[in-house]
Design an enzyme around this catalytic site. Structure first.
Site, PDB file in Angstrom:
ATOM      1  N   ASP A  91       0.852  -1.189   0.000  1.00 44.26           N
ATOM      2  CA  ASP A  91       0.000   0.000   0.000  1.00 44.26           C
ATOM      3  C   ASP A  91       0.887   1.238   0.000  1.00 44.26           C
ATOM      4  OD1 ASP A  91      -1.109   0.594   3.434  1.00 44.26           O
ATOM      5  OD2 ASP A  91       0.813  -0.096   2.699  1.00 44.26           O
ATOM      6  N   TYR A  93       2.963   4.738   0.698  1.00 43.81           N
ATOM      7  CA  TYR A  93       3.631   5.317   1.871  1.00 43.81           C
ATOM      8  C   TYR A  93       2.612   6.150   2.645  1.00 43.81           C
ATOM      9  CZ  TYR A  93       8.090   4.218  -0.489  1.00 43.81           C
ATOM     10  OH  TYR A  93       9.141   3.586  -1.098  1.00 43.81           O
ATOM     11  N   PHE A 104       6.581   2.214  -4.367  1.00 46.33           N
ATOM     12  CA  PHE A 104       7.963   2.435  -3.918  1.00 46.33           C
ATOM     13  C   PHE A 104       8.529   3.816  -4.268  1.00 46.33           C
ATOM     14  CE2 PHE A 104       7.726  -2.249  -4.229  1.00 46.33           C
ATOM     15  CZ  PHE A 104       8.060  -2.579  -2.933  1.00 46.33           C
ATOM     16  N   HIS A 232      10.829  -9.044   0.557  1.00 45.68           N
ATOM     17  CA  HIS A 232      10.548  -7.619   0.426  1.00 45.68           C
ATOM     18  C   HIS A 232      11.840  -6.836   0.680  1.00 45.68           C
ATOM     19  CE1 HIS A 232       8.784  -3.677   1.303  1.00 45.68           C
ATOM     20  NE2 HIS A 232       7.709  -4.101   0.675  1.00 45.68           N
TER      21      HIS A 232
END
Length: 269
Positions: A91, A93, A104, A232
């Site tokens: 989701d 930031y 990202f 991740h």
């Protein structure tokens, strides 16, 4: 407990009033490339789409600060017909000035978040490229990298606050569109959340495409997917076995595989 979290968020609403944020639930005002529109229209009309609209509208009406200002910016920068790589996030930031609508990515001038810093470390290690001086991935998006989160809005200071509210049904539909239409696409699935989409992507890529324009009866379009998995890039997992992100080599693998499909691609920013 959720109510307490939302109440705490509302107390922070007066924080950074200059930060770009979602002002109203107006999907028709969010520009996207035309070839995404059929999937979007179908979702907005669905029960999941209606429930999501009701939820976000209620949160905005209560004073919640919601990011990003343009939840569908990835679909504006990257037409469906141009998608060659998908980088799937979870989701947006949840801090002021961070979320852009691209997984990202942060705008130039914004401090590079830890996960993105590790992405740049791996990019530098894998391809011997100079480390980018800013955190914007907009150039990748314009080059055919779909930077998609599975949930497309979030509240200030509350990660995953809009998860499981309907966005996942839309983003699954968008991934399905890519899998069913892209002749060759690389999927970078970092972390268990993204990797949960691997079977769906593989299944939809294998679906026959006899209705494609220009195909004669009995023909089907060959579509291929390269599904790459690693932890991740978060500092909590980037070096952890069995699939550490640092050292995964995904950028060079994608570049070589696309070149084999006669699609040149560069990862410079």
């Amino acid at each position: 407990m959720t109510g307490d979290l939302f109440a705490a968020q509302e107390r922070m609403a007066a924080g950074d009033s200059a930060a770009p944020r979602l002002k109203a639930w107006t999907p028709s005002a969010w520009p996207v490339h035309a070839d995404w529109q059929p999937a979007l229209d179908a979702f907005w009309r669905s029960s999941h789409g209606e429930a999501l609209a009701s939820f976000v509208q209620s949160r905005l009406a209560s004073g919640a600060v919601v990011y990003p200002a343009h939840p569908l910016w990835a679909l504006q920068l990257t037409p469906l017909s141009h998608v060659r790589v998908v980088i799937l996030g979870q989701d947006p930031y949840h801090g002021p000035h961070q979320a852009q609508g691209l997984s990202f990515s942060v705008a130039p001038g914004v401090k590079i978040p830890p996960s993105l810093r590790n992405i740049f470390k791996e990019l530098q290690r894998d391809l011997s490229q100079a480390a980018p001086v800013h955190g914007s991935l907009e150039a990748w998006a314009r080059r055919g990298v779909l930077l998609l989160n599975t949930s497309l809005t979030v509240e200030d200071g509350l990660p995953a606050s809009h998860a499981k509210r309907g966005w996942e049904q839309l983003t699954d539909a968008l991934l399905t569109e890519v899998a069913r239409t892209s002749p060759a696409c690389v999927y970078m699935l970092w972390g268990a959340h993204a990797q949960a989409k691997a079977d769906m992507i593989a299944r939809e890529t294998r679906q026959q495409a006899g209705s494609f324009v220009g195909l004669r009866d009995g023909q089907s379009a060959l579509r291929e997917a390269l599904i790459l998995k690693a932890n991740h890039p978060s500092p909590l997992s980037a070096l952890r076995p069995p699939q550490p992100f640092i050292g995964c080599g995904h950028f060079s693998q994608a570049k070589r595989w696309l070149a084999e499909k006669n699609q040149s691609f560069e990862w410079d920013l």
